[in-house]
Scaffold this motif. Structure first.
Motif, PDB file in Angstrom:
ATOM      1  N   GLY A  64      88.212 -36.214  55.195  1.00  0.00           N
ATOM      2  CA  GLY A  64      87.494 -37.322  54.585  1.00  0.00           C
ATOM      3  C   GLY A  64      88.355 -38.570  54.579  1.00  0.00           C
ATOM      4  N   PHE A  65      87.736 -39.697  54.346  1.00  0.00           N
ATOM      5  CA  PHE A  65      88.440 -40.986  54.423  1.00  0.00           C
ATOM      6  C   PHE A  65      89.556 -41.099  53.391  1.00  0.00           C
ATOM      7  CE2 PHE A  65      88.884 -45.469  53.181  1.00  0.00           C
ATOM      8  CZ  PHE A  65      89.166 -46.051  54.417  1.00  0.00           C
ATOM      9  N   GLY A  66      89.230 -40.817  52.133  1.00  0.00           N
ATOM     10  CA  GLY A  66      90.204 -41.020  51.071  1.00  0.00           C
ATOM     11  C   GLY A  66      91.414 -40.119  51.167  1.00  0.00           C
ATOM     12  N   GLN A  67      91.181 -38.830  51.391  1.00  0.00           N
ATOM     13  CA  GLN A  67      92.290 -37.878  51.405  1.00  0.00           C
ATOM     14  C   GLN A  67      93.172 -38.053  52.644  1.00  0.00           C
ATOM     15  OE1 GLN A  67      92.671 -36.547  48.395  1.00  0.00           O
ATOM     16  NE2 GLN A  67      90.868 -37.860  48.274  1.00  0.00           N
ATOM     17  N   PHE A 160      85.424 -56.554  44.090  1.00  0.00           N
ATOM     18  CA  PHE A 160      85.381 -55.481  45.092  1.00  0.00           C
ATOM     19  C   PHE A 160      85.401 -56.080  46.488  1.00  0.00           C
ATOM     20  CE2 PHE A 160      82.957 -53.014  48.189  1.00  0.00           C
ATOM     21  CZ  PHE A 160      83.592 -51.782  48.114  1.00  0.00           C
ATOM     22  N   VAL A 161      86.112 -55.411  47.381  1.00  0.00           N
ATOM     23  CA  VAL A 161      85.996 -55.644  48.816  1.00  0.00           C
ATOM     24  C   VAL A 161      86.224 -54.292  49.480  1.00  0.00           C
ATOM     25  CG1 VAL A 161      88.445 -56.258  49.117  1.00  0.00           C
ATOM     26  CG2 VAL A 161      86.748 -57.065  50.773  1.00  0.00           C
ATOM     27  N   ASN A 162      85.491 -54.015  50.537  1.00  0.00           N
ATOM     28  CA  ASN A 162      85.580 -52.679  51.132  1.00  0.00           C
ATOM     29  C   ASN A 162      86.935 -52.443  51.792  1.00  0.00           C
ATOM     30  OD1 ASN A 162      84.713 -54.617  53.099  1.00  0.00           O
ATOM     31  ND2 ASN A 162      84.230 -52.931  54.477  1.00  0.00           N
ATOM     32  N   ALA A 163      87.267 -51.181  51.976  1.00  0.00           N
ATOM     33  CA  ALA A 163      88.624 -50.790  52.375  1.00  0.00           C
ATOM     34  C   ALA A 163      88.844 -50.796  53.884  1.00  0.00           C
ATOM     35  CB  ALA A 163      88.954 -49.412  51.807  1.00  0.00           C
ATOM     36  N   ALA A 164      88.097 -51.609  54.624  1.00  0.00           N
ATOM     37  CA  ALA A 164      88.300 -51.684  56.076  1.00  0.00           C
ATOM     38  C   ALA A 164      89.599 -52.371  56.436  1.00  0.00           C
ATOM     39  CB  ALA A 164      87.124 -52.421  56.735  1.00  0.00           C
ATOM     40  N   GLY A 165      90.153 -53.149  55.501  1.00  0.00           N
ATOM     41  CA  GLY A 165      91.405 -53.850  55.756  1.00  0.00           C
ATOM     42  C   GLY A 165      92.076 -54.239  54.457  1.00  0.00           C
ATOM     43  N   TRP A 166      92.644 -53.272  53.771  1.00  0.00           N
ATOM     44  CA  TRP A 166      93.283 -53.506  52.464  1.00  0.00           C
ATOM     45  C   TRP A 166      94.793 -53.545  52.608  1.00  0.00           C
ATOM     46  CZ3 TRP A 166      91.100 -49.605  48.291  1.00  0.00           C
ATOM     47  CH2 TRP A 166      89.836 -50.036  47.862  1.00  0.00           C
ATOM     48  N   LEU A 167      95.405 -54.569  52.057  1.00  0.00           N
ATOM     49  CA  LEU A 167      96.842 -54.547  51.818  1.00  0.00           C
ATOM     50  C   LEU A 167      97.054 -54.142  50.370  1.00  0.00           C
ATOM     51  CD1 LEU A 167      99.695 -55.182  53.008  1.00  0.00           C
ATOM     52  CD2 LEU A 167      99.531 -57.368  51.773  1.00  0.00           C
ATOM     53  N   ILE A 168      97.748 -53.028  50.150  1.00  0.00           N
ATOM     54  CA  ILE A 168      98.013 -52.519  48.807  1.00  0.00           C
ATOM     55  C   ILE A 168      99.519 -52.489  48.582  1.00  0.00           C
ATOM     56  CG2 ILE A 168      97.469 -50.742  47.121  1.00  0.00           C
ATOM     57  CD1 ILE A 168      95.487 -49.549  49.047  1.00  0.00           C
ATOM     58  N   SER A 169      99.940 -52.987  47.447  1.00  0.00           N
ATOM     59  CA  SER A 169     101.371 -52.994  47.139  1.00  0.00           C
ATOM     60  C   SER A 169     101.825 -51.635  46.631  1.00  0.00           C
ATOM     61  CB  SER A 169     101.675 -54.062  46.082  1.00  0.00           C
ATOM     62  OG  SER A 169     101.052 -53.728  44.848  1.00  0.00           O
ATOM     63  N   LYS A 170     103.107 -51.366  46.804  1.00  0.00           N
ATOM     64  CA  LYS A 170     103.679 -50.133  46.263  1.00  0.00           C
ATOM     65  C   LYS A 170     103.506 -50.097  44.748  1.00  0.00           C
ATOM     66  CE  LYS A 170     108.034 -47.602  45.691  1.00  0.00           C
ATOM     67  NZ  LYS A 170     109.487 -47.557  46.007  1.00  0.00           N
ATOM     68  N   LYS A 171     103.682 -51.233  44.101  1.00  0.00           N
ATOM     69  CA  LYS A 171     103.541 -51.311  42.651  1.00  0.00           C
ATOM     70  C   LYS A 171     102.152 -50.857  42.217  1.00  0.00           C
ATOM     71  CE  LYS A 171     103.840 -54.651  38.826  1.00  0.00           C
ATOM     72  NZ  LYS A 171     104.047 -56.092  38.492  1.00  0.00           N
ATOM     73  N   GLY A 187      82.218 -44.507  48.724  1.00  0.00           N
ATOM     74  CA  GLY A 187      82.335 -44.515  47.272  1.00  0.00           C
ATOM     75  C   GLY A 187      83.767 -44.521  46.786  1.00  0.00           C
ATOM     76  N   GLU A 188      84.688 -44.039  47.628  1.00  0.00           N
ATOM     77  CA  GLU A 188      86.078 -43.976  47.181  1.00  0.00           C
ATOM     78  C   GLU A 188      86.685 -45.364  46.987  1.00  0.00           C
ATOM     79  OE1 GLU A 188      85.018 -44.131  50.738  1.00  0.00           O
ATOM     80  OE2 GLU A 188      85.696 -42.049  50.718  1.00  0.00           O
ATOM     81  N   ASP A 189      86.246 -46.349  47.773  1.00  0.00           N
ATOM     82  CA  ASP A 189      86.794 -47.693  47.594  1.00  0.00           C
ATOM     83  C   ASP A 189      86.191 -48.376  46.365  1.00  0.00           C
ATOM     84  OD1 ASP A 189      84.355 -47.840  48.923  1.00  0.00           O
ATOM     85  OD2 ASP A 189      85.055 -49.235  50.470  1.00  0.00           O
ATOM     86  N   ASP A 190      84.915 -48.098  46.053  1.00  0.00           N
ATOM     87  CA  ASP A 190      84.339 -48.596  44.797  1.00  0.00           C
ATOM     88  C   ASP A 190      85.145 -48.075  43.611  1.00  0.00           C
ATOM     89  OD1 ASP A 190      81.362 -49.704  45.532  1.00  0.00           O
ATOM     90  OD2 ASP A 190      81.862 -47.985  46.782  1.00  0.00           O
ATOM     91  N   ASN A 191      85.374 -46.780  43.608  1.00  0.00           N
ATOM     92  CA  ASN A 191      86.124 -46.145  42.528  1.00  0.00           C
ATOM     93  C   ASN A 191      87.540 -46.707  42.431  1.00  0.00           C
ATOM     94  OD1 ASN A 191      88.194 -43.642  41.997  1.00  0.00           O
ATOM     95  ND2 ASN A 191      86.422 -43.514  40.631  1.00  0.00           N
ATOM     96  N   LYS A 234      72.527 -40.099  45.985  1.00  0.00           N
ATOM     97  CA  LYS A 234      72.401 -40.179  44.534  1.00  0.00           C
ATOM     98  C   LYS A 234      73.616 -39.560  43.839  1.00  0.00           C
ATOM     99  CE  LYS A 234      68.905 -40.082  41.993  1.00  0.00           C
ATOM    100  NZ  LYS A 234      67.703 -39.778  41.160  1.00  0.00           N
ATOM    101  N   THR A 235      74.103 -38.453  44.388  1.00  0.00           N
ATOM    102  CA  THR A 235      75.294 -37.812  43.813  1.00  0.00           C
ATOM    103  C   THR A 235      76.483 -38.754  43.865  1.00  0.00           C
ATOM    104  OG1 THR A 235      74.510 -35.612  44.461  1.00  0.00           O
ATOM    105  CG2 THR A 235      76.857 -35.839  43.990  1.00  0.00           C
ATOM    106  N   ARG A 236      76.641 -39.415  45.004  1.00  0.00           N
ATOM    107  CA  ARG A 236      77.739 -40.372  45.152  1.00  0.00           C
ATOM    108  C   ARG A 236      77.596 -41.522  44.155  1.00  0.00           C
ATOM    109  NH1 ARG A 236      77.309 -40.908  50.237  1.00  0.00           N
ATOM    110  NH2 ARG A 236      76.157 -42.881  50.376  1.00  0.00           N
ATOM    111  N   SER A 237      76.368 -41.990  43.970  1.00  0.00           N
ATOM    112  CA  SER A 237      76.128 -43.074  43.012  1.00  0.00           C
ATOM    113  C   SER A 237      76.491 -42.655  41.590  1.00  0.00           C
ATOM    114  CB  SER A 237      74.658 -43.508  43.071  1.00  0.00           C
ATOM    115  OG  SER A 237      74.345 -44.067  44.327  1.00  0.00           O
ATOM    116  N   PHE A 238      76.184 -41.385  41.245  1.00  0.00           N
ATOM    117  CA  PHE A 238      76.544 -40.878  39.926  1.00  0.00           C
ATOM    118  C   PHE A 238      78.060 -40.851  39.756  1.00  0.00           C
ATOM    119  CE2 PHE A 238      72.219 -39.874  39.254  1.00  0.00           C
ATOM    120  CZ  PHE A 238      72.058 -39.485  37.932  1.00  0.00           C
TER     121      PHE A 238
END
Length: 315
Positions: A64-67, A160-171, A187-191, A234-238
């Motif tokens: 999956g994308f997140g893991q 929110f912005v989708n995770a197609a191009g995120w720069l995330i800091s170590k902090k 849904g993982e990027d919303d969360n 719907k499950t993802r929305s929940f």
């Protein structure tokens, strides 16, 4: 300057975009990690043959994308990364966009996530979904500044912005953690954005940086009511709604299940037994999901590198 930044790309049957994606990266500046989710095309063999500088993880199953991103992020942090840049397989960097994002995040560390502006493949207009993320309700100034000829702000803060191009800091990663395993894909990027805001980081878009998100010709299939895809969505929305640590909505989870049971009864009274059965199955899914969402909610309110595989000296 790269500031020890790793680019993380999750691939799955990526051949239609692979060379454009990897060709947009300056390998002299940035180390690249690809986590391949068991592609059935030539993705991994092409990477091994044409891009030997890439650290490639070949998964035996689809994580999956997140893991998959969590695996790449954990590896990057183990190598001392100060920033990671998550890049979709169907997205391409433009010019020195990543340099600009890194320099800004280095200066303004309160921005846990930074994004460039997403355009379509031809760079003739904004990516459709991205244009919604910078709408008036998200940031009233973005479109007004562009259309009314006002000077651009350094950054446009958005929820929110989708995770197609995120720069995330170590902090940010050490404080917020990685992607929640409750989500497989979508849904993982919303969360994650909810969690970033809860832990008092900001999310921003830089107005003079650009990337391409090459997905405009992709067709969205219509979802039939009460189909498997319908209930999956719907499950993802929940999960997104009740796992949102910015709210107390999780306290109303039981009332949502009660409402669903009343709807099931109405279906039965109308003789719509197929709809009744489908919603009964969904009700059972939600009951089983309650504990997972509650656990997620409680974990994500705590600071720490949740869901990442780190040793103590990396924190």
């Amino acid at each position: 300057m790269s500031y020890n930044t790793y680019i993380i790309i999750v691939t799955y049957n990526a051949m239609p975009w692979l060379d454009k994606c990897l060709g947009s990266i300056d390998f002299e500046k940035y180390k690249v990690v690809v986590v391949d989710n068991n592609s059935q095309d030539e993705t991994t063999s092409v990477i091994e043959e044409k891009y030997p500088l890439i650290k490639l993880f070949k998964e035996k199953t689809n994580l999956g994308f997140g893991q998959a991103n969590n695996k790449g992020i954990s590896y990057a942090l183990s190598k001392g990364a100060e920033h990671v840049f998550l890049l979709n397989q169907d997205a391409y960097l433009v010019d020195n966009a990543l340099d600009q994002l890194i320099q800004f995040q280095k200066k303004y560390s309160e921005y846990g996530i930074l994004s460039a502006i997403h355009t379509n493949a031809e760079r003739t207009r904004l990516d459709r979904n991205f244009s919604n993320y910078v709408r008036f309700d998200a940031n009233p100034a973005f479109y007004s500044d562009h259309l009314l000829g006002r000077p651009f702000q350094e950054v446009y803060e958005v929820p929110f912005v989708n995770a197609a191009g995120w720069l995330i800091s170590k902090k940010c990663l050490i404080t917020v953690g990685g992607f929640d395993p409750m989500f497989f894909h979508y849904g993982e990027d919303d969360n994650y954005c909810q969690r970033v805001l809860f832990h008092e980081f900001k999310i921003g878009v830089l107005p003079n940086t650009f990337m391409i998100h090459d997905r405009e010709d992709r067709k969205n299939e219509k979802i039939k009511p009460y189909s498997e895809a319908f209930f999956s969505k719907k499950t993802r929305s929940f999960k997104i709604k009740y796992g949102n640590i910015l709210t107390d909505d999780i306290k109303t989870f039981d009332s949502e299940i009660k409402r669903l049971k009343r709807q099931i009864l109405k279906f039965k009274l109308k003789g719509q037994f197929g709809h009744a059965q489908a919603n009964t199955n969904f009700s059972k899914t939600l009951s089983e999901l309650k504990q997972a969402i509650t656990t997620s909610y409680n974990i994500n309110r705590q600071t720490g590198p949740h869901y990442l595989s780190l040793n103590p000296n990396q924190v």
